[in-house]
Design an enzyme around this catalytic site. Structure first.
Site, PDB file in Angstrom:
ATOM      1  NE  ARG A  42      -3.499  -2.593   0.648  1.00 22.56           N
ATOM      2  CZ  ARG A  42      -4.445  -3.014  -0.166  1.00 22.56           C
ATOM      3  NH1 ARG A  42      -4.843  -2.272  -1.182  1.00 22.56           N
ATOM      4  NH2 ARG A  42      -4.998  -4.187   0.008  1.00 22.56           N
ATOM      5  CG  HIS A  62      11.886  -0.498  -4.809  1.00 24.14           C
ATOM      6  ND1 HIS A  62      10.540  -0.644  -5.088  1.00 24.14           N
ATOM      7  CD2 HIS A  62      12.522  -0.427  -6.005  1.00 24.14           C
ATOM      8  CE1 HIS A  62      10.375  -0.642  -6.399  1.00 24.14           C
ATOM      9  NE2 HIS A  62      11.553  -0.508  -6.982  1.00 24.14           N
ATOM     10  CD  GLU A 120      14.133  -7.465  -1.772  1.00 20.22           C
ATOM     11  OE1 GLU A 120      13.261  -7.379  -0.896  1.00 20.22           O
ATOM     12  OE2 GLU A 120      13.858  -7.714  -2.957  1.00 20.22           O
TER      13      GLU A 120
HETATM   14  C1  GRF Z   1      10.311  -7.747  -1.740  1.00 15.69           C
HETATM   15  O1  GRF Z   1      10.851  -7.975  -3.006  1.00 15.69           O
HETATM   16  C2  GRF Z   1      10.355  -6.297  -1.384  1.00 15.69           C
HETATM   17  O2  GRF Z   1      11.463  -5.639  -1.931  1.00 15.69           O
HETATM   18  C3  GRF Z   1       9.102  -5.770  -2.003  1.00 15.69           C
HETATM   19  O3  GRF Z   1       8.142  -6.772  -1.818  1.00 15.69           O
HETATM   20  C4  GRF Z   1       8.806  -8.036  -1.699  1.00 15.69           C
HETATM   21  C5  GRF Z   1       8.358  -8.624  -0.404  1.00 15.69           C
HETATM   22  O4  GRF Z   1       8.850  -9.903  -0.213  1.00 15.69           O
HETATM   23  N1  GRF Z   1       8.741  -4.502  -1.405  1.00 15.69           N
HETATM   24  P1  GRF Z   1       8.668 -10.624   1.187  1.00 15.69           P
HETATM   25  O5  GRF Z   1       7.186 -10.563   1.539  1.00 15.69           O
HETATM   26  O6  GRF Z   1       9.510  -9.937   2.188  1.00 15.69           O
HETATM   27  O7  GRF Z   1       9.096 -12.035   0.923  1.00 15.69           O
END
Ligand code: GRF
Length: 215
Positions: free
Chosen positions: A94, A112, A177
């Protein structure tokens, strides 16, 4: 770094692998923090189960299409109840509005799956793959009213390989990430970031000891 673990409120909508990495890093001590509450706008988000498995409080606040302000007020009430220091958006699908932003000024982070400001919005990995870039990655940034445009705290680069598919590339970005988010949280919680306009200066331990904390 302060000895007291920082309190995190994590907002999710889905699978929650970033949440899982944060939970694991808190448990191992790599991250000097604890997740106080996980809030989802979707009842079936698997991240809620991950949180419960770690003994973390969860809230499902059903999304109200025509009442974003009401949804955010409910979320703010929960987050304040747990006295969270930081709000981490982790796959929260959101766009954050003024109610949340004003309740936690400079205290909301997002991750991101691209090197911002390239490929903002949905499906950052696919956008980068389709564009044909040779390097992409992920970005942890402060959340501001402009989608995916807040000051950058941490970025990790990922090379696009010749035989990559969208999925193999996305998987390698996701690995980064999981590292980048905890790094950024540690920096912010230990007051090692200084925001000057768009730039986030990362203070070294030396910078910190030079600082008179009473100033
Ligand atoms: C990730 O790729 C994040 O960068 C994006 O949404 C995805 C979420 O993945 N905002 P998760 O739910 O943490 O596995």
């Amino acid at each position: 770094m302060s000895d007291n673990p920082g309190k995190l409120g994590v907002l999710i909508s889905g699978s929650g692998t970033n949440l899982q990495a944060i939970l694991d890093n808190c448990a191992s001590g790599k991250l000097n923090a604890e997740v106080s509450v996980v809030i989802s706008d979707k009842e079936n988000a698997y991240g809620l189960e991950r949180a419960r498995n770690s003994g973390v409080e969860t809230r499902h606040i059903p999304w109200r299409k025509k009442d974003k302000e009401g949804w955010e007020s409910d979320a703010v009430r929960e987050l304040k109840k747990y006295n969270v220091d930081l709000v981490c958006l982790a796959g929260f699908m959101r766009i954050v509005g003024t109610t949340l932003l004003e309740a936690f000024p400079g205290r909301i982070l997002n991750i991101h799956p691209a090197l911002l400001p390239s490929f903002p919005g949905l499906h950052g990995q696919k956008q980068a793959f389709d564009w044909g870039v040779k390097i992409t990655g992920c970005t942890v940034h402060f959340v501001t009213p402009d989608l995916d445009m807040g000051p950058v705290i941490v970025q990790k680069a990922v090379r696009v390989l010749e035989d990559d598919t969208e999925d193999t590339l996305a998987a390698r970005i996701l690995e980064q990430e999981h590292i980048a988010y905890s790094e950024a949280i540690n920096l912010v919680l230990s007051n090692r970031v200084q925001i000057a306009g768009r730039r986030v200066k990362i203070l070294s331990a030396g910078d910190l000891s030079d600082h008179d904390p009473t100033e």
